[in-house]
Design a protein around this motif. Structure first.
Motif, PDB file in Angstrom:
ATOM      1  N   GLY A 126       0.811  -1.212   0.000  1.00  0.00           N
ATOM      2  CA  GLY A 126       0.000   0.000   0.000  1.00  0.00           C
ATOM      3  C   GLY A 126       0.839   1.254   0.000  1.00  0.00           C
ATOM      4  N   VAL A 127       0.150   2.363  -0.264  1.00  0.00           N
ATOM      5  CA  VAL A 127       0.810   3.667  -0.377  1.00  0.00           C
ATOM      6  C   VAL A 127       0.125   4.670   0.535  1.00  0.00           C
ATOM      7  N   MET A 128       0.932   5.402   1.274  1.00  0.00           N
ATOM      8  CA  MET A 128       0.421   6.565   2.010  1.00  0.00           C
ATOM      9  C   MET A 128       0.724   7.779   1.135  1.00  0.00           C
ATOM     10  N   TRP A 157      -6.068   5.777  -9.172  1.00  0.00           N
ATOM     11  CA  TRP A 157      -5.528   4.462  -9.569  1.00  0.00           C
ATOM     12  C   TRP A 157      -5.265   3.587  -8.341  1.00  0.00           C
ATOM     13  N   LEU A 158      -4.653   4.150  -7.326  1.00  0.00           N
ATOM     14  CA  LEU A 158      -4.345   3.370  -6.110  1.00  0.00           C
ATOM     15  C   LEU A 158      -5.628   2.896  -5.428  1.00  0.00           C
ATOM     16  N   LEU A 164      -4.368   1.961  -1.761  1.00  0.00           N
ATOM     17  CA  LEU A 164      -4.305   3.261  -1.088  1.00  0.00           C
ATOM     18  C   LEU A 164      -4.482   3.037   0.413  1.00  0.00           C
ATOM     19  N   THR A 165      -3.381   3.069   1.145  1.00  0.00           N
ATOM     20  CA  THR A 165      -3.417   2.810   2.587  1.00  0.00           C
ATOM     21  C   THR A 165      -3.957   4.015   3.348  1.00  0.00           C
ATOM     22  N   ALA A 196     -10.564   5.047   1.446  1.00  0.00           N
ATOM     23  CA  ALA A 196      -9.342   4.790   2.207  1.00  0.00           C
ATOM     24  C   ALA A 196      -9.264   5.852   3.306  1.00  0.00           C
ATOM     25  N   PRO A 197      -8.612   5.532   4.419  1.00  0.00           N
ATOM     26  CA  PRO A 197      -8.526   6.506   5.513  1.00  0.00           C
ATOM     27  C   PRO A 197      -7.843   7.805   5.082  1.00  0.00           C
ATOM     28  N   ILE A 198      -8.292   8.885   5.700  1.00  0.00           N
ATOM     29  CA  ILE A 198      -7.690  10.203   5.461  1.00  0.00           C
ATOM     30  C   ILE A 198      -7.138  10.719   6.781  1.00  0.00           C
TER      31      ILE A 198
END
Ligand code: SF4
Length: 240
Positions: A126-128, A157-158, A164-165, A196-198
């Motif tokens: 995942g990506v932050m 896209w993520l 998308l972490t 995804a979390p913000i």
């Protein structure tokens, strides 16, 4: 293959979920006026050392009983995508070898298209993603970079790829269009049908040497205002 490693924190609780080994690479392609790690911006620096993947894996191995995974940050670590792919692949092998599963996360400013790095994303959990501004003029003022189209494309896209972490927004009243960012993210989440979390991050000038070094800490009142907007949009939000 080597990458310039600025520092490794063997156990960090602020670089993604759980306790993680955090690896910071040297070099960034933008210049945020609120950067808290300005020493990592130069592409080369005497304080950074060129490290191979096996060398870094041995550092990670020491922390295995205590960590849930690793996070690679910067600077901008996606400037070293091939090295990242090699590292994450090696960490998967380390997980197999030890029976202790480690997740591999990227902390990124989103200026490199993830869709162009499919082999890396196959071994990345995942990506932050930093969303620094939605309006391109505000983005340029903050980062000295003209185009945030890639950041927005990466967000979509993520999310579609379930990679998308977390989305990270540094909240600076009158400097960052936080409400516009939240509204646009809510639209994208709704359109794709995923979320995804913000994380809303309070701006603090400590350590900043850029244009916002004299700017005040974002107030509790302002943070609560942003949180209430996010909640009214049904976004999964938290303060950082
Ligand atoms: S992307 Fe991160 S490391 Fe690069 S200038 Fe901005 S805050 Fe600093």
């Amino acid at each position: 293959m080597t990458a310039p490693v600025r520092k490794i924190i063997s156990q960090s609780t602020v670089d993604g979920p759980g306790n993680r080994t955090a690896i910071f690479l040297q070099g960034c392609n933008i210049r945020c006026s609120y950067c808290h790690n300005p020493e990592t911006q130069a592409m080369e620096d005497a304080e950074a050392s060129e490290r191979t993947v096996p060398e870094v894996v041995e550092e990670i191995r020491k922390s295995i009983p205590f960590i849930r995974g690793i996070t690679v940050s910067g600077g901008e670590c996606m400037l070293r995508a091939e090295w990242l792919k090699e590292l994450f692949t090696a960490v998967r092998h380390l997980s197999d070898e030890t029976g202790h599963f480690l997740t591999c996360l990227i902390d990124s400013n989103g200026t490199v298209p993830f869709s162009s790095h499919r082999p890396l994303m196959d071994v990345c959990d995942g990506v932050m993603l930093d969303v620094k501004a939605w309006d391109s003029v505000i983005y340029q003022r903050l980062t000295q970079s003209a185009n945030n189209r890639i950041v927005k494309d990466n967000l979509t896209w993520l999310l579609q790829e379930d990679k998308l972490t977390e989305v990270r927004i540094v909240c600076v009243p009158e400097m960052v269009d936080v409400e516009v960012i939240l509204n646009n993210i809510a639209q994208i989440y709704g359109f794709i049908g995923k979320s995804a979390p913000i994380k809303l991050i309070r701006f603090r000038p400590h350590g900043v040497i850029g244009a916002l070094s004299a700017y005040p800490v974002t107030s509790e009142e302002a943070m609560n205002h942003y949180i209430s907007i996010a909640e009214s949009l049904h976004l999964p939000v938290r303060k950082g």
